[in-house]
Scaffold this motif. Sequence first.
Motif, mmCIF file in Angstrom:
data_model
loop_
_atom_site.group_PDB
_atom_site.id
_atom_site.type_symbol
_atom_site.label_atom_id
_atom_site.label_comp_id
_atom_site.label_asym_id
_atom_site.label_seq_id
_atom_site.Cartn_x
_atom_site.Cartn_y
_atom_site.Cartn_z
ATOM 1 N N GLY A 60 0.757 -1.171 0.115
ATOM 2 C CA GLY A 60 0.067 0.050 0.056
ATOM 3 C C GLY A 60 0.908 1.336 -0.004
ATOM 4 O O GLY A 60 0.188 2.312 0.468
ATOM 5 N N ILE A 61 2.126 1.406 -0.451
ATOM 6 C CA ILE A 61 2.805 2.448 -0.492
ATOM 7 C C ILE A 61 2.598 3.122 -1.740
ATOM 8 O O ILE A 61 2.850 2.151 -3.060
ATOM 9 N N ASP A 62 2.218 4.516 -1.720
ATOM 10 C CA ASP A 62 2.150 5.187 -3.153
ATOM 11 C C ASP A 62 3.391 5.491 -3.352
ATOM 12 O O ASP A 62 3.615 6.600 -2.805
ATOM 13 N N LEU A 63 4.102 5.369 -4.664
ATOM 14 C CA LEU A 63 5.152 5.963 -5.014
ATOM 15 C C LEU A 63 5.230 6.805 -5.965
ATOM 16 O O LEU A 63 6.073 7.162 -6.856
ATOM 17 N N GLY A 64 3.889 7.516 -6.098
ATOM 18 C CA GLY A 64 3.848 8.594 -7.300
ATOM 19 C C GLY A 64 4.735 9.851 -6.923
ATOM 20 O O GLY A 64 5.212 9.838 -6.220
ATOM 21 N N ASP A 65 4.717 10.462 -8.351
ATOM 22 C CA ASP A 65 5.772 11.551 -8.321
ATOM 23 C C ASP A 65 5.225 12.667 -7.193
ATOM 24 O O ASP A 65 4.027 13.081 -7.478
ATOM 25 N N LEU A 66 6.105 12.696 -6.174
ATOM 26 C CA LEU A 66 5.495 13.810 -5.256
ATOM 27 C C LEU A 66 5.753 15.531 -5.955
ATOM 28 O O LEU A 66 5.052 16.247 -5.000
ATOM 29 N N LYS A 67 6.445 15.716 -6.790
ATOM 30 C CA LYS A 67 6.682 16.901 -7.316
ATOM 31 C C LYS A 67 5.696 17.093 -8.589
ATOM 32 O O LYS A 67 5.984 17.927 -9.104
ATOM 33 N N ALA A 68 4.943 16.228 -8.988
ATOM 34 C CA ALA A 68 4.074 16.462 -10.136
ATOM 35 C C ALA A 68 3.422 17.645 -10.140
ATOM 36 O O ALA A 68 2.687 18.267 -9.093
ATOM 37 N N GLY A 69 3.487 18.422 -11.170
ATOM 38 C CA GLY A 69 2.697 19.861 -11.196
ATOM 39 C C GLY A 69 3.653 20.949 -10.665
ATOM 40 O O GLY A 69 3.005 22.108 -10.680
ATOM 41 N N VAL A 70 4.642 20.780 -10.022
ATOM 42 C CA VAL A 70 5.484 21.908 -9.481
ATOM 43 C C VAL A 70 6.573 22.299 -10.432
ATOM 44 O O VAL A 70 7.481 21.331 -10.939
ATOM 45 N N GLY A 71 6.381 23.754 -11.017
ATOM 46 C CA GLY A 71 7.469 24.068 -12.050
ATOM 47 C C GLY A 71 8.820 24.279 -11.356
ATOM 48 O O GLY A 71 8.994 24.399 -10.299
ATOM 49 N N PRO A 72 9.715 24.295 -12.222
ATOM 50 C CA PRO A 72 11.227 24.473 -11.788
ATOM 51 C C PRO A 72 11.437 25.443 -10.970
ATOM 52 O O PRO A 72 12.075 25.439 -9.876
ATOM 53 N N ALA A 73 10.703 26.828 -11.297
ATOM 54 C CA ALA A 73 10.939 28.005 -10.282
ATOM 55 C C ALA A 73 10.501 27.494 -8.934
ATOM 56 O O ALA A 73 10.813 28.386 -7.971
ATOM 57 N N ASP A 74 9.446 26.856 -8.705
ATOM 58 C CA ASP A 74 9.024 26.506 -7.586
ATOM 59 C C ASP A 74 9.453 25.749 -6.751
ATOM 60 O O ASP A 74 9.189 25.411 -5.313
ATOM 61 N N ARG A 75 10.411 24.781 -7.127
ATOM 62 C CA ARG A 75 11.197 23.730 -6.441
ATOM 63 C C ARG A 75 12.330 24.330 -5.443
ATOM 64 O O ARG A 75 12.953 25.465 -5.897
ATOM 65 N N ILE A 76 12.481 23.743 -4.252
ATOM 66 C CA ILE A 76 13.106 24.274 -3.423
ATOM 67 C C ILE A 76 14.421 23.139 -3.298
ATOM 68 O O ILE A 76 14.120 21.826 -3.412
ATOM 69 N N ASP A 77 15.618 23.510 -2.812
ATOM 70 C CA ASP A 77 16.711 22.715 -2.788
ATOM 71 C C ASP A 77 16.216 21.325 -1.808
ATOM 72 O O ASP A 77 15.594 21.715 -0.634
ATOM 73 N N ASP A 78 16.211 19.994 -2.072
ATOM 74 C CA ASP A 78 15.733 19.112 -1.429
ATOM 75 C C ASP A 78 16.673 18.552 -0.276
ATOM 76 O O ASP A 78 16.499 17.370 0.182
ATOM 77 N N ASP A 79 17.751 19.337 0.118
ATOM 78 C CA ASP A 79 18.723 18.946 1.131
ATOM 79 C C ASP A 79 19.253 17.414 0.803
ATOM 80 O O ASP A 79 18.781 16.383 1.419
ATOM 81 N N LEU A 80 20.208 17.461 -0.503
ATOM 82 C CA LEU A 80 20.424 16.013 -0.734
ATOM 83 C C LEU A 80 21.771 15.753 -0.118
ATOM 84 O O LEU A 80 22.702 15.084 -0.699
ATOM 85 N N GLY A 81 22.207 16.620 0.844
ATOM 86 C CA GLY A 81 23.472 16.292 1.580
ATOM 87 C C GLY A 81 23.943 14.679 2.070
ATOM 88 O O GLY A 81 24.781 14.402 2.378
ATOM 89 N N PHE A 82 22.909 14.117 2.028
ATOM 90 C CA PHE A 82 22.860 12.546 2.645
ATOM 91 C C PHE A 82 23.469 11.812 1.406
ATOM 92 O O PHE A 82 23.813 10.664 1.981
ATOM 93 N N LEU A 83 23.454 12.396 0.310
ATOM 94 C CA LEU A 83 23.982 11.435 -0.854
ATOM 95 C C LEU A 83 25.590 11.203 -0.667
ATOM 96 O O LEU A 83 26.235 12.296 -0.522
ATOM 97 N N PRO A 84 25.958 10.167 -1.134
ATOM 98 C CA PRO A 84 27.359 9.945 -1.096
ATOM 99 C C PRO A 84 28.101 10.695 -2.164
ATOM 100 O O PRO A 84 27.674 11.335 -3.127
ATOM 101 N N LYS A 85 29.258 11.348 -1.778
ATOM 102 C CA LYS A 85 30.122 12.051 -2.786
ATOM 103 C C LYS A 85 31.134 10.932 -3.474
ATOM 104 O O LYS A 85 31.846 10.308 -2.595
ATOM 105 N N PHE A 86 31.264 11.175 -4.549
ATOM 106 C CA PHE A 86 32.159 10.272 -5.369
ATOM 107 C C PHE A 86 33.352 11.162 -5.944
ATOM 108 O O PHE A 86 32.962 12.486 -6.488
ATOM 109 N N PRO A 87 34.552 10.815 -5.997
ATOM 110 C CA PRO A 87 35.714 11.523 -6.429
ATOM 111 C C PRO A 87 35.614 11.819 -7.914
ATOM 112 O O PRO A 87 34.951 11.199 -8.658
#
Length: 87
Positions: A60-87
């Motif tokens: 029962g987990i809905d994996l729909g696009d949570l940003k559907a309908g949001v334009g690029p200008a409306d997007r806020i940085d998603d705090d992606l600092g948790f992602l690993p950094k590759f050299p």
Amino acid sequence: MIKSAADFGSLIRQRRKALGWTQSELAVRCGTGERFIVDLENGKPTCHLEKSLIAARVVGIDLGDLKAGVGPADRIDDDLGFLPKFP
């Protein structure tokens, strides 16, 4: 917010338990083996994506696009600092 395979697996486990199902029962409902469900719930990062998405839908987990309908200008940085950094 799901930030890792471990977070995703934990959510699958929570939903499965809330439904009162064993790992074996979920595996049967998903058409997979129990070993896959064990690996998925334990956050194995190399689990097959299609099977993982099926398991999410089954519990029962809905994996729909949570940003559907949001334009690029409306997007806020998603705090992606948790992602690993590759050299």
